[in-house]
Design a protein around this motif. Sequence first.
Motif, PDB file in Angstrom:
ATOM      1  N   ILE A  81       0.838  -1.205   0.000  1.00  0.00           N
ATOM      2  CA  ILE A  81       0.000   0.000   0.000  1.00  0.00           C
ATOM      3  C   ILE A  81       0.870   1.251   0.000  1.00  0.00           C
ATOM      4  N   ALA A  82       1.932   1.245   0.791  1.00  0.00           N
ATOM      5  CA  ALA A  82       2.818   2.420   0.841  1.00  0.00           C
ATOM      6  C   ALA A  82       3.445   2.703  -0.518  1.00  0.00           C
ATOM      7  N   LEU A  83       3.862   1.652  -1.216  1.00  0.00           N
ATOM      8  CA  LEU A  83       4.482   1.859  -2.527  1.00  0.00           C
ATOM      9  C   LEU A  83       3.474   2.356  -3.555  1.00  0.00           C
ATOM     10  N   ARG A 103       0.550   4.235  -2.610  1.00  0.00           N
ATOM     11  CA  ARG A 103      -0.205   5.403  -2.201  1.00  0.00           C
ATOM     12  C   ARG A 103       0.639   6.513  -1.592  1.00  0.00           C
ATOM     13  N   ASN A 104       1.887   6.269  -1.270  1.00  0.00           N
ATOM     14  CA  ASN A 104       2.667   7.303  -0.597  1.00  0.00           C
ATOM     15  C   ASN A 104       2.859   8.511  -1.520  1.00  0.00           C
ATOM     16  N   PRO A 105       2.399   9.696  -1.124  1.00  0.00           N
ATOM     17  CA  PRO A 105       2.529  10.865  -2.023  1.00  0.00           C
ATOM     18  C   PRO A 105       3.978  11.254  -2.291  1.00  0.00           C
ATOM     19  N   GLY A 106       4.837  11.096  -1.292  1.00  0.00           N
ATOM     20  CA  GLY A 106       6.237  11.445  -1.508  1.00  0.00           C
ATOM     21  C   GLY A 106       6.883  10.593  -2.592  1.00  0.00           C
ATOM     22  N   LEU A 107       6.574   9.307  -2.597  1.00  0.00           N
ATOM     23  CA  LEU A 107       7.122   8.433  -3.640  1.00  0.00           C
ATOM     24  C   LEU A 107       6.541   8.793  -5.009  1.00  0.00           C
ATOM     25  N   GLN A 108       5.267   9.124  -5.040  1.00  0.00           N
ATOM     26  CA  GLN A 108       4.673   9.524  -6.319  1.00  0.00           C
ATOM     27  C   GLN A 108       5.354  10.769  -6.876  1.00  0.00           C
ATOM     28  N   ALA A 109       5.652  11.725  -5.983  1.00  0.00           N
ATOM     29  CA  ALA A 109       6.368  12.925  -6.432  1.00  0.00           C
ATOM     30  C   ALA A 109       7.775  12.578  -6.913  1.00  0.00           C
ATOM     31  N   ARG A 110       8.421  11.633  -6.217  1.00  0.00           N
ATOM     32  CA  ARG A 110       9.779  11.239  -6.612  1.00  0.00           C
ATOM     33  C   ARG A 110       9.784  10.574  -7.991  1.00  0.00           C
ATOM     34  N   LEU A 111       8.799   9.718  -8.252  1.00  0.00           N
ATOM     35  CA  LEU A 111       8.731   9.059  -9.558  1.00  0.00           C
ATOM     36  C   LEU A 111       8.366  10.056 -10.659  1.00  0.00           C
ATOM     37  N   ALA A 112       7.512  11.028 -10.316  1.00  0.00           N
ATOM     38  CA  ALA A 112       7.192  12.059 -11.302  1.00  0.00           C
ATOM     39  C   ALA A 112       8.430  12.877 -11.651  1.00  0.00           C
ATOM     40  N   ALA A 113       9.250  13.161 -10.644  1.00  0.00           N
ATOM     41  CA  ALA A 113      10.497  13.893 -10.902  1.00  0.00           C
ATOM     42  C   ALA A 113      11.440  13.082 -11.794  1.00  0.00           C
ATOM     43  N   ALA A 142       0.885   3.760  21.076  1.00  0.00           N
ATOM     44  CA  ALA A 142       0.121   2.975  20.097  1.00  0.00           C
ATOM     45  C   ALA A 142      -0.531   3.881  19.053  1.00  0.00           C
ATOM     46  N   ALA A 143      -1.122   4.996  19.520  1.00  0.00           N
ATOM     47  CA  ALA A 143      -1.759   5.918  18.563  1.00  0.00           C
ATOM     48  C   ALA A 143      -0.731   6.585  17.659  1.00  0.00           C
ATOM     49  N   THR A 144       0.425   6.952  18.242  1.00  0.00           N
ATOM     50  CA  THR A 144       1.464   7.620  17.442  1.00  0.00           C
ATOM     51  C   THR A 144       2.045   6.687  16.389  1.00  0.00           C
ATOM     52  N   GLU A 145       2.349   5.460  16.788  1.00  0.00           N
ATOM     53  CA  GLU A 145       2.909   4.510  15.823  1.00  0.00           C
ATOM     54  C   GLU A 145       1.901   4.170  14.730  1.00  0.00           C
ATOM     55  N   ARG A 146       0.643   4.078  15.104  1.00  0.00           N
ATOM     56  CA  ARG A 146      -0.374   3.803  14.092  1.00  0.00           C
ATOM     57  C   ARG A 146      -0.504   4.979  13.113  1.00  0.00           C
ATOM     58  N   GLU A 147      -0.413   6.198  13.651  1.00  0.00           N
ATOM     59  CA  GLU A 147      -0.483   7.375  12.775  1.00  0.00           C
ATOM     60  C   GLU A 147       0.707   7.420  11.820  1.00  0.00           C
ATOM     61  N   GLN A 148       1.889   7.051  12.323  1.00  0.00           N
ATOM     62  CA  GLN A 148       3.074   7.025  11.455  1.00  0.00           C
ATOM     63  C   GLN A 148       2.899   6.006  10.331  1.00  0.00           C
ATOM     64  N   LEU A 149       2.360   4.841  10.669  1.00  0.00           N
ATOM     65  CA  LEU A 149       2.122   3.825   9.638  1.00  0.00           C
ATOM     66  C   LEU A 149       1.108   4.325   8.603  1.00  0.00           C
ATOM     67  N   SER A 150       0.047   4.956   9.061  1.00  0.00           N
ATOM     68  CA  SER A 150      -0.966   5.474   8.119  1.00  0.00           C
ATOM     69  C   SER A 150      -0.361   6.546   7.217  1.00  0.00           C
ATOM     70  N   ARG A 151       0.510   7.375   7.790  1.00  0.00           N
ATOM     71  CA  ARG A 151       1.122   8.431   6.979  1.00  0.00           C
ATOM     72  C   ARG A 151       2.007   7.845   5.887  1.00  0.00           C
ATOM     73  N   LEU A 152       2.783   6.830   6.223  1.00  0.00           N
ATOM     74  CA  LEU A 152       3.636   6.206   5.206  1.00  0.00           C
ATOM     75  C   LEU A 152       2.799   5.531   4.117  1.00  0.00           C
ATOM     76  N   MET A 153       1.647   4.965   4.513  1.00  0.00           N
ATOM     77  CA  MET A 153       0.797   4.301   3.519  1.00  0.00           C
ATOM     78  C   MET A 153      -0.088   5.276   2.757  1.00  0.00           C
ATOM     79  N   GLY A 154      -0.049   6.547   3.128  1.00  0.00           N
ATOM     80  CA  GLY A 154      -0.858   7.535   2.417  1.00  0.00           C
ATOM     81  C   GLY A 154      -2.350   7.381   2.672  1.00  0.00           C
TER      82      GLY A 154
END
Length: 485
Positions: A80-82, A84-94, A235-247
């Motif tokens: 999912i991260a590969l 949906r991650n917006p940062g990776l999408q921007a990197r591939l667009a570059a 637990a909430a912080t780690e879950r938020e970090q995972l969600s952020r990486l997965m976009g």
Amino acid sequence: MTAPRTAAWGALAAALLLAGCASVSPDGLRSQVQTLADGRSAGVAAPALPSADPAARARADAAIVQWLAGPLAADDAVRIALLRNPGLQARLAALGVADAQRVQALTLPNPTLTLGRFRSGHEREIERTLGLGLIDLVTLPWRTRWQGQQMEQATLDAAQDVVRLAFDTRRAWLRAVAAEQVAATQERMHEAADAGAELARRMARVGNWSRLQQAREQALWADSAAQLARARLDAATEREQLSRLMGLWGPAAHYTLPDRLPNLPVEPEASEGIEARALRERLDVRAARLELDRVADTEGFAGVAPWAGGIGLAYTRNTTTEQDTGHADVKRGWEVELAVPLFDWGGAARSQARGRTLQSAAQLQDVALRARSEARTAWLGYRTAYDLARQQRDAVVPLRRFISEETTLRYNGMLASVWQMLAEARASSQAVANALQAQRDFWLAEADLQRALAGTSGGASSAVASTALPGAAAGRAANPESQGH
């Protein structure tokens, strides 16, 4: 005269053909990035990258919905991260932009057309000149190779970003699962402390306990409440970090995680050949080696470029017309423009090129040295984390379970107090929490090792160092004799 002219036109046609062959990659080089990342994406085979095709994106969205429907596995989180991650999408667009710039750099400049009309007392002159820079045309084969090497290096850099994102996501998944397990353990510890505090309050109210004994139980309750609050926050912080990486955001972020981490492997990975594997498979080593090859290849041209860059060819056709008689005289000819190497013979440029070659060679050596060191360091962290996790699983937790069972038997035989029972319950829960953290740290160290061996540089591992026993709380919980009866 016919043969040389034919050869010249043939060379010109070949150069124009090479210029015409340069084209932009249809998928923005994403397939090349995917090929490089395959086998290096945190254990996920053939990971898919975001596509520009609407049909492919629709299929990816459907697959993501299916992955999120059940407990989210680590491999699915990486997939999912590969995607949906917006940062990776921007990197591939570059990367696609860089590929378009490569094609633009290989496109020959348009010829220049110069027109002039001059008039004197008895005649009128019209000049027409068509000029073309020769250096871009002559050096087109070499520039094509150098631009290709640059794009290959840019593709390797993008693949390293894919690998980093994959391993960061796997680490985030491990931390999120472990944090929820630790939070559940802390809740059990808090329930035991809450029961002890309530019992102490009742005993103090009927006069069977002093205020000092009640205060000790209340302090334990307050400490367990603070640990529970911190565990829930982690637990909430780690879950938020995972969600952020997965976009993910909104309802998509309300996924469920497994209730336990993977089991430890039966045998740890051996250390033989890890340095050779790192030098052979790491993408940053390949990128540094490719950079050295490219810089060394351009060194020979660097000394010629300052005075050869101004070579131009022009075709001129002038028409002179006498105004009195109307007679026109046409003059045709070629002009070649050359730079005279009077002041700049390219010495500084050659020195600069040699310096860049030495710089690239030193950078390659530095990258290789860092790869070796990181491989050794990551394996040491991996092996230490494995031993600590096995010690917690095979020695500490069974020992604490035995103590808990013996305490229960003694309580049933009226040889142990209820306070010893509650203290032992807190100590057992703390031992389980420590074992969970050790198990988490092993899998984090394992991810660091795989990234160091086959991926790229990811910084020093702190997995083992993060294993910290909550000393004060553990000490109080593990010392029931100090609580009294």
